[in-house]
Design an enzyme around this catalytic site. Structure first.
Site, PDB file in Angstrom:
ATOM      1  N   GLY A  10       0.845  -1.207   0.000  1.00 21.31           N
ATOM      2  CA  GLY A  10       0.000   0.000   0.000  1.00 21.31           C
ATOM      3  C   GLY A  10       0.875   1.250   0.000  1.00 21.31           C
ATOM      4  N   VAL A  22      17.058   8.631  -0.472  1.00 21.27           N
ATOM      5  CA  VAL A  22      17.945   7.552  -0.966  1.00 21.27           C
ATOM      6  C   VAL A  22      18.731   8.066  -2.164  1.00 21.27           C
ATOM      7  CG1 VAL A  22      17.989   5.300  -2.145  1.00 21.27           C
ATOM      8  CG2 VAL A  22      16.542   5.602  -0.125  1.00 21.27           C
ATOM      9  N   ARG A  71       0.906  -5.029  -5.087  1.00 15.47           N
ATOM     10  CA  ARG A  71       1.020  -6.184  -4.183  1.00 15.47           C
ATOM     11  C   ARG A  71       1.240  -7.360  -5.136  1.00 15.47           C
ATOM     12  NH1 ARG A  71      -0.673  -4.189   0.646  1.00 15.47           N
ATOM     13  NH2 ARG A  71      -2.338  -2.643   0.612  1.00 15.47           N
ATOM     14  N   GLY A 101       5.598  -2.197   3.643  1.00  9.56           N
ATOM     15  CA  GLY A 101       5.163  -2.714   4.942  1.00  9.56           C
ATOM     16  C   GLY A 101       5.521  -4.172   5.147  1.00  9.56           C
ATOM     17  N   ASP A 102       4.661  -4.837   5.898  1.00 15.02           N
ATOM     18  CA  ASP A 102       4.909  -6.220   6.289  1.00 15.02           C
ATOM     19  C   ASP A 102       5.117  -7.163   5.092  1.00 15.02           C
ATOM     20  OD1 ASP A 102       4.867  -8.110   8.551  1.00 15.02           O
ATOM     21  OD2 ASP A 102       3.179  -8.946   7.420  1.00 15.02           O
ATOM     22  N   THR A 124       4.207   2.104   5.771  1.00 13.43           N
ATOM     23  CA  THR A 124       2.804   1.674   5.716  1.00 13.43           C
ATOM     24  C   THR A 124       2.000   2.493   6.710  1.00 13.43           C
ATOM     25  OG1 THR A 124       1.235  -0.063   6.350  1.00 13.43           O
ATOM     26  CG2 THR A 124       3.440  -0.300   7.231  1.00 13.43           C
ATOM     27  N   ASP A 126      -0.355   1.526   8.380  1.00 14.35           N
ATOM     28  CA  ASP A 126      -0.892   0.676   9.450  1.00 14.35           C
ATOM     29  C   ASP A 126      -0.026   0.635  10.716  1.00 14.35           C
ATOM     30  OD1 ASP A 126      -2.824   0.013   7.590  1.00 14.35           O
ATOM     31  OD2 ASP A 126      -1.801  -1.815   6.952  1.00 14.35           O
ATOM     32  N   ASP A 128       2.269  -1.469  11.313  1.00 13.23           N
ATOM     33  CA  ASP A 128       2.208  -2.871  11.732  1.00 13.23           C
ATOM     34  C   ASP A 128       3.473  -3.659  11.444  1.00 13.23           C
ATOM     35  OD1 ASP A 128       1.956  -3.009   9.006  1.00 13.23           O
ATOM     36  OD2 ASP A 128       0.247  -4.367   8.993  1.00 13.23           O
ATOM     37  N   ARG A 153     -18.443  14.430  12.768  1.00 12.87           N
ATOM     38  CA  ARG A 153     -19.043  14.794  14.061  1.00 12.87           C
ATOM     39  C   ARG A 153     -19.974  16.009  13.917  1.00 12.87           C
ATOM     40  NH1 ARG A 153     -18.152  14.509  19.398  1.00 12.87           N
ATOM     41  NH2 ARG A 153     -16.211  13.364  19.283  1.00 12.87           N
ATOM     42  N   ARG A 170      -5.451  -2.552   8.791  1.00 11.74           N
ATOM     43  CA  ARG A 170      -5.303  -4.000   8.660  1.00 11.74           C
ATOM     44  C   ARG A 170      -5.553  -4.637  10.021  1.00 11.74           C
ATOM     45  NH1 ARG A 170      -1.193  -7.841   6.411  1.00 11.74           N
ATOM     46  NH2 ARG A 170       0.245  -6.849   7.849  1.00 11.74           N
ATOM     47  N   ARG A 243     -25.577   6.148  11.336  1.00 17.56           N
ATOM     48  CA  ARG A 243     -25.021   6.202   9.987  1.00 17.56           C
ATOM     49  C   ARG A 243     -23.603   5.665  10.012  1.00 17.56           C
ATOM     50  NH1 ARG A 243     -29.622   7.445   8.832  1.00 17.56           N
ATOM     51  NH2 ARG A 243     -30.298   9.181   7.525  1.00 17.56           N
ATOM     52  N   ILE A 250      -8.932   7.616   1.281  1.00 17.92           N
ATOM     53  CA  ILE A 250      -8.463   8.994   1.549  1.00 17.92           C
ATOM     54  C   ILE A 250      -7.365   8.962   2.615  1.00 17.92           C
ATOM     55  CG2 ILE A 250     -10.593  10.216   0.918  1.00 17.92           C
ATOM     56  CD1 ILE A 250     -11.037  10.614   3.983  1.00 17.92           C
ATOM     57  N   GLN A 251      -7.381   7.893   3.436  1.00 20.14           N
ATOM     58  CA  GLN A 251      -6.367   7.792   4.499  1.00 20.14           C
ATOM     59  C   GLN A 251      -4.970   7.513   3.952  1.00 20.14           C
ATOM     60  OE1 GLN A 251      -8.400   5.369   7.978  1.00 20.14           O
ATOM     61  NE2 GLN A 251      -9.311   4.917   6.015  1.00 20.14           N
ATOM     62  N   ARG A 252      -4.906   6.968   2.741  1.00 23.73           N
ATOM     63  CA  ARG A 252      -3.593   6.632   2.188  1.00 23.73           C
ATOM     64  C   ARG A 252      -2.976   7.779   1.387  1.00 23.73           C
ATOM     65  NH1 ARG A 252      -3.962   0.641   0.670  1.00 23.73           N
ATOM     66  NH2 ARG A 252      -3.584   1.242  -1.469  1.00 23.73           N
TER      67      ARG A 252
HETATM   68  O1  F6P Z   1      -1.625  -1.595   4.242  1.00 19.15           O
HETATM   69  C1  F6P Z   1      -2.303  -0.406   4.048  1.00 19.15           C
HETATM   70  C2  F6P Z   1      -3.746  -0.664   3.794  1.00 19.15           C
HETATM   71  O2  F6P Z   1      -4.336   0.573   3.434  1.00 19.15           O
HETATM   72  C3  F6P Z   1      -4.521  -1.321   4.925  1.00 19.15           C
HETATM   73  O3  F6P Z   1      -4.880  -0.420   5.931  1.00 19.15           O
HETATM   74  C4  F6P Z   1      -5.695  -1.889   4.176  1.00 19.15           C
HETATM   75  O4  F6P Z   1      -6.230  -2.996   4.864  1.00 19.15           O
HETATM   76  C5  F6P Z   1      -5.082  -2.326   2.879  1.00 19.15           C
HETATM   77  O5  F6P Z   1      -3.918  -1.543   2.699  1.00 19.15           O
HETATM   78  C6  F6P Z   1      -5.945  -2.170   1.652  1.00 19.15           C
HETATM   79  O6  F6P Z   1      -5.241  -2.725   0.597  1.00 19.15           O
HETATM   80  P1  F6P Z   1      -5.579  -2.572  -0.949  1.00 19.15           P
HETATM   81  O7  F6P Z   1      -4.935  -1.303  -1.407  1.00 19.15           O
HETATM   82  O8  F6P Z   1      -4.937  -3.765  -1.559  1.00 19.15           O
HETATM   83  O9  F6P Z   1      -7.068  -2.528  -1.059  1.00 19.15           O
END
Ligand code: F6P
Length: 320
Positions: A10, A22, A71, A101-102, A124, A126, A128, A153, A170, A243, A250-252
């Site tokens: 991600g 780098v 991925r 990430g992982d 990442t 996450d 994680d 809110r 995740r 709701r 948007i978080q990424r």
């Molecule tokens: O690893 C980052 C992440 O945004 C996780 O929070 C989420 O579960 C996953 O990637 C979503 O992955 P994809 O982009 O493959 O839908």
């Protein structure tokens, strides 16, 4: 020395800062850098671009990754990793720097078996990757989620509703905990601690409703519960209009925070420093706010499913 550089998994804000650092650090040492596009996929297909100062000049403030990402299921096959290793050898590459990430770390652990020197940088949203206290992108993602929840809110209070907001992460609850605490959520459900007792959450909302409260905010980590189902249960069992908002990608995205630009720069430069010192198969990590490094395979043996107990207890106290 000739370095190949890729981003994988991600995308995360701050990856571009690491790419830039780098490249700049390597060129400063008269090393050469080749950018591999689309993560491990591009390594197999040998899709590359030359990386010089011009290529990284205006990327520090941009989200996503200029090297693109993927991925790669194909990289899990040994024959494809052999092809990728052959590509690197044919191009005269001495080391690979992989930012991700992982899954990226696990891919790197397999790849070093092909005799390739890999240095990983944890990136990442996450947070994680267990061996490090920080992964690039988390700060920006937590802030983006917090701002979105603040806006939700406003509407929730105006309508006297219960808003259930699902955030990413995740299997970890860091984004939920940070964004939830920062936006004063009434309940924060995270995989590390949630025991599956939805009734307890709903009873608490009911109690507050009976005591005159008119709006509620529940932040749910994606790894813990089905947010739409929870909103449905709250509606059904309390009668409160509920709701759901799934914040999603948007978080990424978005401009990286100062922290992500800074840590991206530090981690990127540190990765090149490790190569300069002749180190092999390491992952850059943060411990007590210092840059350190671990052997990649050792890093994978570190497991950490614990949350800071004080932080978690505080989140419970503040959400009362
Ligand atoms: O690893 C980052 C992440 O945004 C996780 O929070 C989420 O579960 C996953 O990637 C979503 O992955 P994809 O982009 O493959 O839908």
């Amino acid at each position: 020395m000739k370095i190949a550089l890729l981003t994988s998994g991600g995308d995360a804000p701050g990856m571009n800062s690491a790419v830039r650092a780098v490249v700049c650090s390597a060129l400063h040492l008269d090393f050469e850098v080749v950018g591999v596009l689309r993560g491990y996929e591009g390594l197999i297909d040998w899709e590359t671009i030359p990386l010089d100062m011009d290529a990284v000049r205006n990327i520090n403030n941009s989200g996503g990754t200029v090297l693109y990402t993927s991925r790669s299921d194909r990289f899990l096959k040994e024959e494809n990793r052999k092809k990728a290793a052959e590509n690197l050898r044919s191009a005269g590459i001495d080391a690979l720097v992989a930012i991700g990430g992982d899954g990226t770390l696990r891919g790197a652990s397999l790849f070093i078996q092909e005799g390739i020197n890999v240095i990983c940088i944890p990136g990442t949203i996450d947070r994680d990757v267990a061996c490090t206290e920080y992964t690039l992108g988390f700060d920006t993602a937590a802030n983006t989620a917090m701002r979105a929840i603040d806006s939700i809110r406003d509407s929730s209070v105006s309508h006297g509703r219960c808003s259930v907001v699902e955030v990413m992460g995740r299997k970890r609850g860091y984004i939920a905990l940070w964004a939830g605490m920062a936006s004063s959520a009434d309940a924060i459900l995270i995989p590390e601690t949630f025991d599956g007792n939805y009734d307890a959450v709903i009873d608490e909302i009911k109690k507050r409703h009976e005591n005159g409260r008119n709006s509620y905010l529940v932040v749910v980590a994606e790894g813990v519960a089905d947010a739409p189902a929870l909103a449905g249960m709250i509606r059904e069992k309390t009668g409160i209009e509920s709701r759901v908002s799934v914040l999603g990608y948007i978080q990424r995205g978005g401009q990286p925070s100062a922290k992500d630009r800074m840590y991206g720069s530090l981690m990127g430069a540190f990765a090149v420093e490790l190569l300069k010192q002749g180190k092999k198969n390491r992952i850059v990590a943060i411990k007590n706010d210092f840059l350190i490094d671990y052997d990649i395979d050792e890093a994978l043996t570190i497991s950490n499913n614990e949350l800071d107990a004080f932080q978690y207890q505080l989140s419970l106290m503040l959400s009362q």
